[in-house]
Structure formats: structure tokens, C-alpha cells
Motif scaffolding. Structure first.
Motif, PDB file in Angstrom:
ATOM      1  N   ASP A 138       0.812  -1.229   0.000  1.00 34.97           N
ATOM      2  CA  ASP A 138       0.000   0.000   0.000  1.00 34.97           C
ATOM      3  C   ASP A 138       0.843   1.276   0.000  1.00 34.97           C
ATOM      4  OD1 ASP A 138      -3.071  -0.947   0.922  1.00 34.97           O
ATOM      5  OD2 ASP A 138      -1.411  -2.251   1.532  1.00 34.97           O
ATOM      6  N   ASN A 141       2.183   2.494  -3.151  1.00 31.42           N
ATOM      7  CA  ASN A 141       1.210   2.799  -4.192  1.00 31.42           C
ATOM      8  C   ASN A 141       0.758   1.559  -4.958  1.00 31.42           C
ATOM      9  OD1 ASN A 141      -0.422   4.628  -5.621  1.00 31.42           O
ATOM     10  ND2 ASN A 141       1.116   4.868  -7.252  1.00 31.42           N
ATOM     11  N   HIS A 291       7.508   8.156  -6.519  1.00 32.18           N
ATOM     12  CA  HIS A 291       6.154   8.676  -6.747  1.00 32.18           C
ATOM     13  C   HIS A 291       5.733   9.578  -5.579  1.00 32.18           C
ATOM     14  CE1 HIS A 291       1.906   8.818  -7.681  1.00 32.18           C
ATOM     15  NE2 HIS A 291       2.132   8.136  -8.804  1.00 32.18           N
ATOM     16  N   PRO A 292       5.092  10.716  -5.880  1.00 31.84           N
ATOM     17  CA  PRO A 292       4.656  11.625  -4.803  1.00 31.84           C
ATOM     18  C   PRO A 292       3.811  10.922  -3.745  1.00 31.84           C
ATOM     19  CG  PRO A 292       4.303  12.644  -6.956  1.00 31.84           C
ATOM     20  CD  PRO A 292       4.810  11.250  -7.215  1.00 31.84           C
ATOM     21  N   LYS A 293       2.994   9.959  -4.171  1.00 31.92           N
ATOM     22  CA  LYS A 293       2.160   9.246  -3.189  1.00 31.92           C
ATOM     23  C   LYS A 293       3.013   8.434  -2.219  1.00 31.92           C
ATOM     24  CE  LYS A 293      -2.206   8.554  -5.621  1.00 31.92           C
ATOM     25  NZ  LYS A 293      -3.047   7.518  -6.279  1.00 31.92           N
ATOM     26  N   VAL A 294       4.154   7.954  -2.706  1.00 34.09           N
ATOM     27  CA  VAL A 294       5.047   7.176  -1.842  1.00 34.09           C
ATOM     28  C   VAL A 294       5.697   8.098  -0.809  1.00 34.09           C
ATOM     29  CG1 VAL A 294       7.146   5.768  -1.809  1.00 34.09           C
ATOM     30  CG2 VAL A 294       5.434   5.414  -3.608  1.00 34.09           C
ATOM     31  N   ALA A 296       4.442  10.873   0.276  1.00 39.00           N
ATOM     32  CA  ALA A 296       3.391  11.264   1.220  1.00 39.00           C
ATOM     33  C   ALA A 296       3.119  10.140   2.213  1.00 39.00           C
ATOM     34  CB  ALA A 296       2.117  11.650   0.463  1.00 39.00           C
ATOM     35  N   ALA A 297       3.064   8.902   1.720  1.00 40.44           N
ATOM     36  CA  ALA A 297       2.799   7.766   2.620  1.00 40.44           C
ATOM     37  C   ALA A 297       3.878   7.652   3.689  1.00 40.44           C
ATOM     38  CB  ALA A 297       2.709   6.465   1.820  1.00 40.44           C
TER      39      ALA A 297
END
Ligand code: PHE
Length: 357
Positions: A138, A141, A291-294, A296-297
Motif C-alpha cells: 500500500d 502505491n 512517486h509523490p504518493k510514496v 506522502a505515505a
């Protein structure tokens, strides 16, 4: 006085250790020693007697003091002699070859990789091999329904009956260490994470357990150009050739954008693999911009920070560098194989002394 002289000189001559000698010194010259007491008696003598007796007493004191010192140094010399005799060592004897074991190529290559990246300012990070579903997927991503979960041929841990939480997994890659390292240290960060990973796969080039090294560099302005330089620099140092050529092929990983798989130019002429020349290409790693989502996570603000990550197969680059044909043999613990491909324990790889000699 003559009696005192004879008594003490005689006893000093017979004393066998420094502690007994010190007792004698106190008995004669200590505050309450016999000679000190005699000195004190001088005060009660008539002045004409006192002068002669004082000089004689002083002489006696000096004489005994000298005898004590001489004995003390003789005892010290004797103790040293005894020790030297006892601890004698023939430094001209040849060393005993005690080469019972060898360093496994995976350990050797891990050390080599670590030495090269340490020189570029990367620290080593670690994470557990039994990983939570969140860290392995998760946070990177990879949503639950993402096809990459199937591609990873994951080994799942058992859950207690009735426990509805997603099971832990044997980590399928070292990428979860990206998340753990960023959570722990924040940004900027520069780490590599070597370690074991697991996938349900077995043939000449796949084993259910193998090794990867993850790389992660996050700062305010890190770009693909930095990734390319870092990997080229690494490959030149690792394969110990003056120049290498890398080919970046557009690819896809959920945790990087853009993503690239990296091939290295090589030749198979005469059945021998040579890195850095020829017309063939060998894939050695996956990489991309995190990745930006990574970010952020992992608690890192993607509006402020960016950087690259890569994942490389350690066993694979070990096979390439040391000409080892079959991956499965790495983990069979065959002594003949280990003796043939293993490294001497004292050949620590370092950039100064050479990685592999
Ligand atoms: N984790 C990827 C794999 O195991 C490799 C990779 C790491 C790709 C980091 C991009 C960035 O295949």
C-alpha cells in the motif's frame, strides 16, 4: 647501630618479593621504624654526643635506604625476566593457515556494493523480512487490487483463525525499506538497503529467496540525471572497468514516475561475458523518480522533496561479475561450490585496496 646495620642488611639480602621488602622498609625507615625512632632520641642527648651520633645515624639511614632501592630494582628485573621467559614467542614462525571457511559471493558483493555507495554518501538502512502488507504494497502505491500484487508471487504468513487483518508477507522486494527509512529520518535522505527478499519462483535464474539492494536519494532538486550518473558511477566501480554504457528503458513501477529499467552493455563473445563492450544488453535493475504518493505515505512532503530510487538484484550482479552460471547453486551449500566461488575472509572489499583481488 652496628646491630641495626647487620640486622637490616641481612634481612634485605634475604627478602624474596617486593611486598616483604616494603614491610622491611617501614620497619626500618617508616614513621615508627627503628631507625626513625633512634633519630628522635637524638634530641635528648648531650650536644657533644649528639653530633657524632647524628652523623653516624644518617649514614646508617642512607646505607639502608640504598640497599632497599638496589634490592627493589633487582626484584623488579627478576620479575620482568621471569615474565619475558614465560611469555616468549617465536615471531619468526610462519602463520598457521586456518582457512576453514570462505565468504559467500552474496556477502562479498553486498560488501562491495556497500563500499561503493558509502563512498557516494549513502548510509545503510534495514527493514524486517517479515513485512506488513501496508509497507510491502500500500505505502508503495500498490493498491489491493493492483495486478503487481499477483506479479510478485507473494508468500503470505498465516493469521490466527478469525483475524480479518491482511496477513503479513515475506517482503517481495527491498522497497518497503524506502518507507521505513523516510519515516525514521525524513528528508533529505540518502540510503541503500541490501537484504533478502522472497518470491514464489524457481528456475535457473530464480530462487524463492534472493537478494536485492534498494537505493533511495531524496532532496530538494534530485533528478533522473543524478540517478543516471549515480548508476553509471556505481557500475564502473563495481565491474571494475574504465567505462560502462547503460541503457534506460521506459518501464512501469507503481512506486516511481517516471520509471526506467536499466540495461548494461555487454558481450558474450566466445561464451565469456564482458561488461562495457559488445552488442548485447543485460537488464540489471529497476528505477525511477519516487512517486509523490510514496513520499506522502512515508510522511515526506512531495511539494518540497523529490528524488530517485532503484532496486537491483545482488545475486544477479554477483553472477555477472564473477561468472557464476546457475543461481540455484548459490543456496545449495555445496562445499565444493563454496570453496570455488568463495572469497578469503580477510579480503575486505574497499575502494582504496580494490574491491575484488
Ligand atoms: N522494487 C522493484 C522490484 O523489486 C525494483 C525497484 C525499486 C524499481 C525501486 C524502482 C524503484 O522489482
Amino acid at each position: 647501630m652496628d646491630e641495626l646495620r647487620t640486622k637490616y642488611l641481612d634481612q634485605i639480602g634475604k627478602v624474596a618479593d617486593e611486598a616483604a621488602l616494603e614491610d622491611l622498609r617501614l620497619a626500618a625507615l617508616g614513621k615508627k621504624g627503628e631507625i626513625s625512632l633512634k633519630m628522635r632520641e637524638l634530641g635528648q642527648m648531650a650536644p657533644d654526643v649528639r653530633q657524632g651520633a647524628g652523623a653516624a645515624l644518617n649514614r646508617l639511614k642512607d646505607e639502608i635506604d640504598a640497599a632497599l632501592r638496589a634490592k627493589k630494582s633487582a626484584l623488579g628485573d627478576a620479575a620482568l625476566d621471569a615474565r619475558l621467559k614465560d611469555e616468549w614467542l617465536d615471531v619468526t614462525l610462519p602463520g598457521r593457515p586456518r582457512r576453514q571457511g570462505t565468504i559467500h559471493p552474496v556477502s562479498q558483493v553486498t560488501e562491495e556494493v556497500t563500499a561503493i555507495f558509502a563512498d557516494m554518501g549513502f548510509a545503510v538502512a534495514e527493514g524486517p523480512q517479515i513485512e506488513s502488507d501496508w509497507f510491502n504494497f500500500d505505502a508503495l502505491n500498490i493498491a489491493p487490487e493492483h495486478p503487481a500484487r499477483q506479479e510478485h508471487d507473494t508468500f503470505f504468513m498465516a493469521r490466527a483463525e478469525g483475524d480479518a487483518r491482511p496477513p503479513h508477507v515475506l517482503r517481495t522486494h527491498t522497497s518497503p525499506v524506502q518507507i521505513r527509512a523516510m519515516q525514521g529520518q525524513g528528508a533529505p535522505i540518502r540510503v541503500i538497503a541490501p537484504g533478502r527478499v522472497y518470491r514464489m519462483d524457481m528456475d535457473q535464474t530464480h530462487t524463492p529467496m534472493f537478494h536485492q539492494v534498494e537505493g533511495l536519494a531524496i532532496d530538494r532538486d534530485i533528478s533522473m540525471a543524478n540517478l543516471k550518473w549515480t548508476l553509471e558511477e556505481f557500475c564502473r566501480a563495481f565491474f571494475e572497468v574504465p567505462s560502462v554504457e547503460l541503457r534506460f528503458r521506459a518501464s512501469h513501477f507503481p512506486f516511481t514516475e517516471p520509471s526506467a529499467e536499466v540495461d548494461i552493455r555487454c558481450s558474450w563473445a566466445g561464451g565469456v561475458l564482458k561488461i562495457g563492450e559488445g552488442d548485447s544488453w543485460l537488464e540489471i535493475l529497476g528505477s525511477g523518480m519516487v512517486h509523490p504518493k510514496v513520499l506522502a505515505a512515508a510522511g515526506v512532503d512531495p511539494a518540497q522533496w523529490q528524488g530517485f530510487a532503484f532496486g537491483m538484484g545482488i545475486d544477479r550482479i554477483a553472477m555477472l561479475k564473477y561468472g557464476i552460471p546457475d543461481l540455484r547453486a548459490f543456496f545449495e551449500s555445496d562445499l565444493r561450490w563454496l570453496r570455488h566461488y568463495g572469497f578469503a575472509a580477510l579480503d575486505q572489499p574497499s575502494l582504496a585496496a580494490g574491491l575484488s583481488r
